[in-house]
Design an enzyme around this catalytic site. Structure first.
Site, PDB file in Angstrom:
ATOM      1  N   ASP A  78       0.714  -1.004  -0.003  1.00 54.37           N
ATOM      2  CA  ASP A  78      -0.051  -0.024   0.018  1.00 54.37           C
ATOM      3  C   ASP A  78       0.790   0.762  -0.179  1.00 54.37           C
ATOM      4  OD1 ASP A  78      -2.192  -2.289   0.246  1.00 54.37           O
ATOM      5  OD2 ASP A  78      -2.875  -0.737   1.446  1.00 54.37           O
ATOM      6  N   CYS A 119       1.270  -7.783   5.109  1.00 49.97           N
ATOM      7  CA  CYS A 119       1.045  -6.959   4.617  1.00 49.97           C
ATOM      8  C   CYS A 119      -0.836  -6.587   4.639  1.00 49.97           C
ATOM      9  CB  CYS A 119       1.395  -6.287   3.790  1.00 49.97           C
ATOM     10  SG  CYS A 119       3.427  -5.654   4.395  1.00 49.97           S
ATOM     11  N   ASP A 120      -1.378  -4.978   3.836  1.00 45.71           N
ATOM     12  CA  ASP A 120      -2.930  -4.780   4.811  1.00 45.71           C
ATOM     13  C   ASP A 120      -4.044  -5.672   4.262  1.00 45.71           C
ATOM     14  OD1 ASP A 120      -0.685  -3.159   5.525  1.00 45.71           O
ATOM     15  OD2 ASP A 120      -1.926  -1.286   4.469  1.00 45.71           O
ATOM     16  N   LYS A 121      -3.361  -5.844   2.445  1.00 49.77           N
ATOM     17  CA  LYS A 121      -4.655  -6.674   2.595  1.00 49.77           C
ATOM     18  C   LYS A 121      -4.829  -7.843   2.001  1.00 49.77           C
ATOM     19  CE  LYS A 121      -6.920  -2.556   1.854  1.00 49.77           C
ATOM     20  NZ  LYS A 121      -5.530  -2.053   2.929  1.00 49.77           N
ATOM     21  N   CYS A 192       5.607  -2.505   7.992  1.00 53.58           N
ATOM     22  CA  CYS A 192       5.560  -0.856   9.026  1.00 53.58           C
ATOM     23  C   CYS A 192       5.367  -1.070  10.144  1.00 53.58           C
ATOM     24  CB  CYS A 192       5.021   0.099   8.094  1.00 53.58           C
ATOM     25  SG  CYS A 192       5.374   0.038   6.360  1.00 53.58           S
ATOM     26  N   GLU A 440      -6.552   4.817  -0.363  1.00 54.57           N
ATOM     27  CA  GLU A 440      -6.656   4.939   1.060  1.00 54.57           C
ATOM     28  C   GLU A 440      -5.793   6.355   0.720  1.00 54.57           C
ATOM     29  OE1 GLU A 440      -4.677   0.720   3.389  1.00 54.57           O
ATOM     30  OE2 GLU A 440      -3.178   2.672   2.679  1.00 54.57           O
ATOM     31  N   SER A 466      -4.985   5.764   5.875  1.00 53.03           N
ATOM     32  CA  SER A 466      -3.880   4.124   5.920  1.00 53.03           C
ATOM     33  C   SER A 466      -4.275   4.126   7.742  1.00 53.03           C
ATOM     34  CB  SER A 466      -2.663   4.386   5.651  1.00 53.03           C
ATOM     35  OG  SER A 466      -2.270   3.663   6.316  1.00 53.03           O
TER      36      SER A 466
END
Length: 554
Positions: A78, A119-121, A192, A440, A466
């Site tokens: 992202d 990670c995010d998704k 992150c 985002e 985010s």
């Protein structure tokens, strides 16, 4: 075993021939077949270290008495996709990944799954797939990145690069310092460093019970993470033997526990999209109002980046998720987990090592948790704010609307210094349908923070934020503009009232005037009319339902 459908009986001779072609020894054919979905890629820092973890998962599966088959799924970073057209694909990729895991697992009749993610998704997608396929499954999150370091100061991606761009635009830092920050903020593999979306979802995964204790916070590239990967591979065979499937773990009680932990940590607002979507695939009804109900009675006990000062490595060294669960044990349900132990058994072995990181209840940073669900004339279907990252004076705010029909328009004006104290930046036509893909807004929120406006300017959008966002930023406004929500007829100069304490988000425009404006309103033309995103825009539901894809059963 489920895999008997592809390996037992005379009629399966062709199937066995193809399996033997992969190199599987005949002695292994009677063992459970374990699908290992790996999201390794060279382009996501959180995933570049997965090749080593794959080896340890493989060793664990063999040690447990199974036979692993690896297959790959894609992923998007992202951070790299942020601020340009690539971000349209981020949230929609969640559905693709879930569909891919479902497809491969069912096409090959695996007996169980180990899902390697970070990670995010990708993490919510893996959980959605596990719930949907409902065969024994275990999640391995690859772990957070170490903090960066420059001239005696610890660094993180969002606070020290995205916000630094706006500081550079103002002349507060020069090219040399910006260059040093971008070289040092992300020192290597891992998600992150703050309680951004990737790490929030890792904590949610462990809290639900779908990964082993300490998996969420143990650092990438550590020997501890390798041991957890090995144990996850070994453990999934026990899940097969005992018939423990995801839906036996991912119950309503488990989701409520996860929401409590999420909000106690001040986690990403993206969980309000992801947890309901996972629950939907698990057959659990979980309206977004549950987040608000639980947040109101859950104290905020860990002050994590981006709104606070602590990194994921600090949380891990303080005792990890089991320590947070220990602190909140009076609020939690007991339920089974993939570890074979119930939540309260795990809490029994936990220890709070650092009370500066996981503070006592009586010293909570806020009496309520991090997430608040707001409603009102601007968001009748709901909106989301990370209230733990908003300073007290901005919890109630009234300002003048500055309306933009895309994030790109807004960023240009923000960076040109044309947004002033007292403004409310409104970015619409960026929802699941209108975006499409619900981009985002980290670039715009970081720009506001970097320009020193996060204590005098609010941002509202039907898009999303985010996990690195801080300040009075309200997203997921539903219905979105493309669906004819009130945000669609908001105009420059309208007054907007924000009251986070009372959970109100209102446009101070009369009901008669709103009706009059809608008489001449038409939905904007779709921004993208070809390919996957075009199909996604036609099938996706609102943010208030988790932005899931419609199916015949819905």
């Amino acid at each position: 075993m489920r895999s008997d459908k592809i390996k037992k009986g005379v009629d399966r001779a062709p199937h066995r021939a193809l399996l033997y072609a992969t190199g599987i020894p005949k002695t292994e054919m009677n063992k459970p077949f374990i699908g290992v979905a790996s999201s390794f890629t060279d382009v996501i820092p959180g995933h570049v270290g997965m090749r080593e973890l794959e080896r340890f998962i493989e060793k664990g599966v063999h040690t447990g008495g199974g036979y692993p088959f690896f297959f790959g799924v894609p992923g998007i970073c992202d951070g790299i996709a942020m601020g340009h057209s690539g971000m349209h694909y981020s949230l929609p990729s969640r559905e693709l990944i879930a569909d891919m895991v479902e497809t491969i697992a069912n096409a090959h009749q695996f007996d169980a799954l180990v899902l390697l993610t970070n990670c995010d998704k990708i993490t919510p997608a893996m959980l959605m797939a596990a719930a949907r396929v409902n065969i024994p499954s275990i999640i391995v999150t690859a772990g957070p990145m170490h903090s960066g370091y420059l001239k005696g100061k610890r660094l993180s991606l969002v606070n020290d690069t995205f916000e630094a761009v706006a500081r550079h635009r103002q002349g507060l830092i020069g090219d040399k310092e910006l260059g040093e920050l971008e070289m040092c903020a992300c020192p290597g593999a891992g998600s992150c460093q703050g309680m951004y979306t990737a790490n929030t979802m890792a904590c949610v995964t462990e809290s639900i019970g779908m990964s082993l204790p300490y998996c969420a916070s143990s650092l990438a590239i550590s020997s501890e993470k390798k041991r957890l990967a090995f144990e996850s591979g070994r453990r999934v065979i026990e899940l097969v033997k005992k018939g423990i499937t995801p839906r036996k773990i991912m119950t309503k009680k488990a989701f409520e526990n996860a929401i409590r932990i999420d909000t106690a940590l001040g986690g990403s607002t993206n969980t309000v999209l992801h947890i309901p979507a996972i629950a939907h695939d698990a057959g659990v009804k979980l309206p977004i109002d549950v987040f608000d109900e639980l947040s109101k009675t859950t104290p905020h006990i860990a002050n994590m980046l981006p709104g606070g000062q602590h990194y994921l490595e600090d949380l891990h060294h303080a005792g990890g998720i089991p320590a947070v669960q220990m602190r909140l044990s009076h609020l939690l349900h007991d339920h089974i987990t993939v570890s074979g132990r119930k939540v309260f058994e795990i809490i029994g072995d936990a220890a709070i090592v650092d009370e500066e990181v996981i503070v006592p209840i009586e010293k909570a940073y806020h009496a309520q948790g991090g997430i608040a669900i707001m409603k009102g004339t601007l968001a009748p279907g709901g909106a989301v704010v990370k209230q733990s990252a908003v300073i007290e004076k901005m919890m109630r705010f009234e300002g003048t609307a500055r309306v933009f029909d895309s994030e790109d328009e807004a960023i240009k004006v923000i960076l040109e210094g044309k947004i002033k104290p007292g403004d409310v930046v409104v970015i619409r036509c960026e929802g699941p349908k209108g975006g499409p893909g619900m981009r985002e807004m980290l670039t715009s929120t970081a720009a506001i923070a970097g320009m020193g406006l996060s204590e005098s300017v609010a941002l509202i959008t039907d898009g999303r934020f985010s996990g690195g966002t801080r300040g009075p930023c309200i997203g997921h406004v539903s219905p979105e503009a493309m669906e004819g929500g009130p945000i669609a007829v908001l105009r420059d100069g309208d007054i907007i009232s924000i009251d986070i304490h009372e959970r109100r988000l209102d446009m101070l425009v009369s009901e008669e005037e709103i009706k009059q404006r809608f008489k001449g309103w038409k939905p904007a033309k779709p921004k993208i009319t070809t390919g996957y995103l075009s199909r996604y825009a036609q099938m996706v539901t609102s943010a208030g339902t988790g932005a899931i894809m419609k199916s015949f059963g819905d």
